[in-house]
Design a protein around this motif. Structure first.
Motif, PDB file in Angstrom:
ATOM      1  N   GLN A   9      48.788  77.500  38.989  1.00  0.00           N
ATOM      2  CA  GLN A   9      49.891  76.549  39.205  1.00  0.00           C
ATOM      3  C   GLN A   9      50.733  76.493  37.934  1.00  0.00           C
ATOM      4  OE1 GLN A   9      50.104  74.015  41.879  1.00  0.00           O
ATOM      5  NE2 GLN A   9      48.595  75.138  43.092  1.00  0.00           N
ATOM      6  N   VAL A  10      51.958  76.972  38.029  1.00  0.00           N
ATOM      7  CA  VAL A  10      52.869  76.952  36.879  1.00  0.00           C
ATOM      8  C   VAL A  10      54.044  76.065  37.233  1.00  0.00           C
ATOM      9  CG1 VAL A  10      54.255  78.337  35.299  1.00  0.00           C
ATOM     10  CG2 VAL A  10      52.192  79.308  36.306  1.00  0.00           C
ATOM     11  N   ARG A  11      54.343  75.161  36.365  1.00  0.00           N
ATOM     12  CA  ARG A  11      55.497  74.286  36.620  1.00  0.00           C
ATOM     13  C   ARG A  11      56.722  74.879  35.928  1.00  0.00           C
ATOM     14  NH1 ARG A  11      54.866  69.979  39.373  1.00  0.00           N
ATOM     15  NH2 ARG A  11      52.831  69.023  39.664  1.00  0.00           N
ATOM     16  N   LEU A  12      57.733  75.217  36.696  1.00  0.00           N
ATOM     17  CA  LEU A  12      58.952  75.825  36.141  1.00  0.00           C
ATOM     18  C   LEU A  12      60.138  74.918  36.427  1.00  0.00           C
ATOM     19  CD1 LEU A  12      58.507  79.521  37.319  1.00  0.00           C
ATOM     20  CD2 LEU A  12      58.347  78.707  34.979  1.00  0.00           C
ATOM     21  N   PRO A  13      61.098  74.930  35.514  1.00  0.00           N
ATOM     22  CA  PRO A  13      62.328  74.171  35.823  1.00  0.00           C
ATOM     23  C   PRO A  13      63.043  74.797  37.013  1.00  0.00           C
ATOM     24  CG  PRO A  13      62.391  75.073  33.576  1.00  0.00           C
ATOM     25  CD  PRO A  13      61.143  75.555  34.190  1.00  0.00           C
ATOM     26  N   LEU A  14      63.919  74.003  37.640  1.00  0.00           N
ATOM     27  CA  LEU A  14      64.586  74.454  38.872  1.00  0.00           C
ATOM     28  C   LEU A  14      65.409  75.723  38.652  1.00  0.00           C
ATOM     29  CD1 LEU A  14      65.144  73.681  41.860  1.00  0.00           C
ATOM     30  CD2 LEU A  14      67.217  72.553  41.050  1.00  0.00           C
ATOM     31  N   GLY A  15      66.088  75.817  37.496  1.00  0.00           N
ATOM     32  CA  GLY A  15      66.905  76.996  37.191  1.00  0.00           C
ATOM     33  C   GLY A  15      66.075  78.258  37.157  1.00  0.00           C
ATOM     34  N   TRP A  16      64.918  78.167  36.490  1.00  0.00           N
ATOM     35  CA  TRP A  16      64.011  79.321  36.438  1.00  0.00           C
ATOM     36  C   TRP A  16      63.521  79.712  37.832  1.00  0.00           C
ATOM     37  CZ3 TRP A  16      62.886  82.925  33.050  1.00  0.00           C
ATOM     38  CH2 TRP A  16      63.219  82.721  31.705  1.00  0.00           C
ATOM     39  N   MET A  17      63.184  78.671  38.587  1.00  0.00           N
ATOM     40  CA  MET A  17      62.696  78.947  39.950  1.00  0.00           C
ATOM     41  C   MET A  17      63.750  79.669  40.776  1.00  0.00           C
ATOM     42  SD  MET A  17      60.501  75.679  41.181  1.00  0.00           S
ATOM     43  CE  MET A  17      60.580  76.166  42.860  1.00  0.00           C
ATOM     44  N   ALA A  18      65.005  79.203  40.633  1.00  0.00           N
ATOM     45  CA  ALA A  18      66.088  79.833  41.402  1.00  0.00           C
ATOM     46  C   ALA A  18      66.288  81.275  40.945  1.00  0.00           C
ATOM     47  CB  ALA A  18      67.376  79.027  41.225  1.00  0.00           C
ATOM     48  N   ALA A  19      66.236  81.451  39.603  1.00  0.00           N
ATOM     49  CA  ALA A  19      66.424  82.810  39.074  1.00  0.00           C
ATOM     50  C   ALA A  19      65.317  83.736  39.561  1.00  0.00           C
ATOM     51  CB  ALA A  19      66.452  82.759  37.551  1.00  0.00           C
ATOM     52  N   LEU A  20      64.074  83.237  39.525  1.00  0.00           N
ATOM     53  CA  LEU A  20      62.941  84.055  39.989  1.00  0.00           C
ATOM     54  C   LEU A  20      63.055  84.381  41.479  1.00  0.00           C
ATOM     55  CD1 LEU A  20      59.814  82.631  38.129  1.00  0.00           C
ATOM     56  CD2 LEU A  20      60.784  84.910  37.952  1.00  0.00           C
ATOM     57  N   ALA A  21      63.499  83.371  42.250  1.00  0.00           N
ATOM     58  CA  ALA A  21      63.654  83.582  43.699  1.00  0.00           C
ATOM     59  C   ALA A  21      64.704  84.642  43.971  1.00  0.00           C
ATOM     60  CB  ALA A  21      64.043  82.270  44.384  1.00  0.00           C
ATOM     61  N   LEU A  22      65.822  84.555  43.204  1.00  0.00           N
ATOM     62  CA  LEU A  22      66.880  85.559  43.382  1.00  0.00           C
ATOM     63  C   LEU A  22      66.381  86.950  42.995  1.00  0.00           C
ATOM     64  CD1 LEU A  22      70.105  83.744  42.135  1.00  0.00           C
ATOM     65  CD2 LEU A  22      69.662  84.642  44.418  1.00  0.00           C
ATOM     66  N   LEU A  23      65.635  86.993  41.881  1.00  0.00           N
ATOM     67  CA  LEU A  23      65.079  88.272  41.416  1.00  0.00           C
ATOM     68  C   LEU A  23      64.129  88.865  42.458  1.00  0.00           C
ATOM     69  CD1 LEU A  23      65.169  90.043  38.827  1.00  0.00           C
ATOM     70  CD2 LEU A  23      63.026  88.956  38.157  1.00  0.00           C
ATOM     71  N   ALA A  24      63.279  87.979  43.026  1.00  0.00           N
ATOM     72  CA  ALA A  24      62.335  88.431  44.060  1.00  0.00           C
ATOM     73  C   ALA A  24      63.084  88.961  45.273  1.00  0.00           C
ATOM     74  CB  ALA A  24      61.419  87.280  44.465  1.00  0.00           C
ATOM     75  N   ALA A  25      64.127  88.222  45.654  1.00  0.00           N
ATOM     76  CA  ALA A  25      64.892  88.648  46.822  1.00  0.00           C
ATOM     77  C   ALA A  25      65.589  89.974  46.555  1.00  0.00           C
ATOM     78  CB  ALA A  25      65.925  87.580  47.202  1.00  0.00           C
ATOM     79  N   TRP A  26      66.148  90.109  45.342  1.00  0.00           N
ATOM     80  CA  TRP A  26      66.830  91.362  44.997  1.00  0.00           C
ATOM     81  C   TRP A  26      65.833  92.526  44.977  1.00  0.00           C
ATOM     82  CZ3 TRP A  26      66.222  94.471  40.543  1.00  0.00           C
ATOM     83  CH2 TRP A  26      67.150  95.503  40.429  1.00  0.00           C
ATOM     84  N   GLY A  27      64.675  92.280  44.331  1.00  0.00           N
ATOM     85  CA  GLY A  27      63.640  93.325  44.252  1.00  0.00           C
ATOM     86  C   GLY A  27      63.180  93.754  45.641  1.00  0.00           C
ATOM     87  N   LEU A  28      62.985  92.754  46.475  1.00  0.00           N
ATOM     88  CA  LEU A  28      62.546  93.046  47.846  1.00  0.00           C
ATOM     89  C   LEU A  28      63.624  93.833  48.597  1.00  0.00           C
ATOM     90  CD1 LEU A  28      59.930  92.292  49.246  1.00  0.00           C
ATOM     91  CD2 LEU A  28      61.064  90.319  50.230  1.00  0.00           C
ATOM     92  N   GLY A  29      64.873  93.435  48.350  1.00  0.00           N
ATOM     93  CA  GLY A  29      65.996  94.127  49.011  1.00  0.00           C
ATOM     94  C   GLY A  29      66.062  95.584  48.603  1.00  0.00           C
ATOM     95  N   VAL A  30      65.911  95.831  47.280  1.00  0.00           N
ATOM     96  CA  VAL A  30      65.949  97.214  46.782  1.00  0.00           C
ATOM     97  C   VAL A  30      64.809  98.020  47.400  1.00  0.00           C
ATOM     98  CG1 VAL A  30      65.663  98.647  44.718  1.00  0.00           C
ATOM     99  CG2 VAL A  30      67.122  96.620  44.650  1.00  0.00           C
ATOM    100  N   LEU A  31      63.641  97.382  47.412  1.00  0.00           N
ATOM    101  CA  LEU A  31      62.443  98.031  47.954  1.00  0.00           C
ATOM    102  C   LEU A  31      62.663  98.450  49.411  1.00  0.00           C
ATOM    103  CD1 LEU A  31      59.328  98.444  47.379  1.00  0.00           C
ATOM    104  CD2 LEU A  31      59.000  96.270  48.500  1.00  0.00           C
ATOM    105  N   ILE A  32      63.189  97.512  50.184  1.00  0.00           N
ATOM    106  CA  ILE A  32      63.382  97.769  51.605  1.00  0.00           C
ATOM    107  C   ILE A  32      64.451  98.835  51.823  1.00  0.00           C
ATOM    108  CG2 ILE A  32      64.227  96.709  53.742  1.00  0.00           C
ATOM    109  CD1 ILE A  32      62.901  94.093  52.614  1.00  0.00           C
ATOM    110  N   LYS A  33      65.528  98.752  51.017  1.00  0.00           N
ATOM    111  CA  LYS A  33      66.609  99.724  51.158  1.00  0.00           C
ATOM    112  C   LYS A  33      66.092 101.141  50.917  1.00  0.00           C
ATOM    113  CE  LYS A  33      71.196 100.729  49.363  1.00  0.00           C
ATOM    114  NZ  LYS A  33      72.091 100.502  48.260  1.00  0.00           N
ATOM    115  N   ARG A  34      65.286 101.286  49.863  1.00  0.00           N
ATOM    116  CA  ARG A  34      64.763 102.615  49.548  1.00  0.00           C
ATOM    117  C   ARG A  34      63.820 103.115  50.632  1.00  0.00           C
ATOM    118  NH1 ARG A  34      62.819 103.875  43.669  1.00  0.00           N
ATOM    119  NH2 ARG A  34      62.535 105.836  44.751  1.00  0.00           N
ATOM    120  N   LEU A  35      63.030 102.185  51.145  1.00  0.00           N
ATOM    121  CA  LEU A  35      62.102 102.576  52.213  1.00  0.00           C
ATOM    122  C   LEU A  35      62.852 103.030  53.462  1.00  0.00           C
ATOM    123  CD1 LEU A  35      59.073 100.155  52.579  1.00  0.00           C
ATOM    124  CD2 LEU A  35      59.066 102.635  52.506  1.00  0.00           C
TER     125      LEU A  35
END
Lengths: 164, 423
Positions: A134-160
């Motif tokens: 359990q890691v407590r992150l500020p909202l900005g970090w959480m949003a940035a991580l979520a965007l990064l995850a979404a982007w990473g997932l998008g790249v992954l899916i596109k390549r696949l």
């Protein structure tokens, strides 16, 4: 063997998700899931390959709904893992139907089980890590991580999909 | 929907649901499928380098005979975990032993070789593609390609053996053969009597006639037998050969193959004209090589309708004047004028007509109206055939439920003496 494992894993997965609902007193979703997978067995026996995707979607959707309702995650997570394994094995079984009698399907199956087990083990490890760490992150970090995850997932899916 | 796309969608939905609900466990639910996708991407097949080689036990077989196909596929790239190899076959070829598909693992530099047996109906087949689908171990990512190979297969129609086909065209060629040439000379059949000439065999003297004429000696003459030009015309018009989903064309092809063999075996010069969607002409020739050429042509032919001609059109310039023409056709009454035109130009015409009436009726359920319709159409057909015989055309009507050899023996092997219409 692969067909047997596909049925076993799918039923265990669906059973665990249904059990999570039943234990919490939600009988209707449990019964619906049970009925769907009775039909799934029938469809699988008739080699209707399209049934596997709706099966996984239903099991995962109900699992997500169960987590949202704060049902017992000790049932939900193994249920999703087993459903995913069942979905993969059901598709692998349909590919094995294309093999000729002289093909060494045992070797193919052994290798497939190994890869599947390894992938699931990594998945289990990550889930355990995510649930227990359990890691407590500020909202900005959480949003940035979520965007990064979404982007990473998008790249992954596109390549696949490009590969396909 | 591909599996990769489906799993991606599921993962995205779980991530979105987790973010929307602010629930970490929901996000965690997306991990297994995300790991699946990542594992698939890491092992995705790239730079697949495969080559294929094909050998056939025979490139030309008769319809119904087996052909063994041996395929070797070599991997010239890196290891491939799951490879589906599929030899793409035309619809009319059937695998009778083994399999045209293999599901294998191919190590880099390794190869797989297998043999299977094919059987098929008449046709010309290009076997030049092996479809390959390479998947990573989890089956989410796949790469497909088609490997080209050499290979062609002629499945020729069966050749029925006819002992002889009796024809009698007006014009023969100079080489000796088996067809009566309407000229006296060496031969078997009595032809004429003439005055004895120096060089005639004493055995040819007609003693009975000589005894009645004290001044002269008479000798028998025999009919010369020579080879002839035979033009075989195969009717491939769809409207005369196809009835619903059934076609009488295969029977026509079989009869043509038997006739070609019989004429060539007797030393004649034979050419083949196919009349269907297009006109296909096999130049006349002699002997076994010509037989093979015509069988190869026959293996390729398919019925079709000409866009240019509504009625039977036979280009006469292809056939020597007064030669023998053999038309293999179910015939329609519209064809009368084309055939009469050939007769008027001096051609000897033989028509082998697979009986379309009985063939079509055999595919219908027996009932009163069908029986009545069959009788009416048969009467019209018989009248039409009688008209053809009336202008000197030799007609063989073949009920295809009977073997062609049997009909040919009855109708074609008898020696033609004189026919109406000035044969």
């Amino acid at each position: 063997m692969t067909r047997f494992l596909a049925i076993l894993f799918t039923l265990l997965g669906a059973g665990l998700v249904a059990a999570a609902f039943a234990v919490a007193g939600f009988i209707l979703p449990a019964v619906l899931l049970f009925l769907f997978f009775v039909f799934w067995i029938f469809a699988f026996s008739r080699n209707w390959d399209w049934i596997h995707a709706p099966g996984l979607l239903l099991a995962s959707g109900l699992a997500a709904f169960g987590l949202f309702l704060e049902l017992e995650s000790a049932y939900i997570f193994p249920g999703v893992f087993l459903s995913l394994a069942g979905w993969d094995l059901a598709d692998f079984a349909s590919r094995l139907r294309l093999a000729s009698p002289e093909d060494d399907t045992r070797d193919l199956q052994r290798r497939h089980y190994l890869r599947l087990g390894l992938t699931l083990a990594i998945g289990v490890g990550l889930v355990l890590l995510a649930v227990n760490l359990q890691v407590r992150l500020p909202l900005g970090w959480m949003a940035a991580l979520a965007l990064l995850a979404a982007w990473g997932l998008g790249v992954l899916i596109k390549r696949l999909l490009q590969g396909n | 929907m591909s599996r990769a796309f489906f799993l991606s969608l599921l993962t995205f939905l779980l991530v979105l649901a987790g973010l929307a609900a602010g629930e970490a466990r929901l996000l965690a639910l997306a991990f297994p499928s995300a790991v699946f996708l990542l594992a698939a991407l890491l092992r995705a097949p790239e730079n697949v380098k495969l080559s294929a080689q094909r050998t056939l036990s025979a490139e030309r077989v008769f319809s119904g005979e087996d052909v063994q196909v041996t395929l070797t596929v070599k991997n010239e790239g890196r290891d491939l975990e799951e490879v589906l190899l599929e030899d793409t076959l035309p619809d009319r070829l059937e695998v009778v032993e083994g399999s045209n598909r293999r599901l294998v693992r191919l190590a880099g530099g390794g190869s797989v070789k297998w043999t299977y047996t094919l059987c098929g109906k008449r046709g010309y087949f290009m076997l030049h593609a092996v479809r390959v689908t390479v998947r990573e171990p989890l089956g989410l990512s796949a790469a497909s390609q088609v490997l080209s190979t050499d290979g062609q297969l002629f499945i020729v129609p069966p050749v029925l053996r006819l002992r002889r086909v009796s024809i009698r065209p007006r014009r023969t060629r100079i080489f000796s053969g088996t067809i009566p040439a309407r000229q006296g000379g060496p031969g078997v059949e009595f032809f004429d009597v003439r005055e004895y000439q120096t060089g005639d065999s004493p055995r040819a003297i007609n003693w009975r006639l000589t005894a009645r004429h004290q001044q002269n000696i008479y000798a028998n003459q025999y009919e010369q037998e020579r080879v002839v030009d035979v033009g075989i015309i195969l009717d491939g018009r769809r409207r005369t050969t196809e009835f619903g989903e059934r076609s009488i064309f295969e029977h026509s092809v079989m009869a043509t193959a038997a006739l070609v063999d019989a004429f060539l075996s007797a030393g004649n010069r034979v050419g083949l004209l196919f009349y269907g969607k297009q006109i296909h002409w096999t130049m006349p020739g002699y002997g076994k090589l010509q037989g093979e050429k015509i069988l190869h042509s026959l293996s390729r032919l398919e019925p079709g309708d000409s866009q240019a001609f509504n009625e039977l059109f036979i280009p006469r310039r292809l056939f020597p004047a007064k030669s023998q023409l053999v038309l293999v056709s179910p015939l329609t009454p519209d064809d009368f004028h084309a055939l009469a035109d050939l007769r008027s130009k001096g051609y000897a015409v033989l028509v082998v007509s697979p009986d379309r009436v009985s063939f079509e009726a055999s595919g219908l359920p027996p009932s009163g109206p069908v029986s009545l319709a069959q009788r009416i159409i048969r009467m019209k057909q018989q009248l039409f055939l009688r008209r053809l015989r009336g202008i000197g055309i030799q007609v063989v009507s073949w009920d295809v439920s009977q073997p062609f050899e049997q009909v040919a023996r009855r109708e074609l092997e008898r020696r033609q003496i004189i026919q109406r219409g000035g044969l």
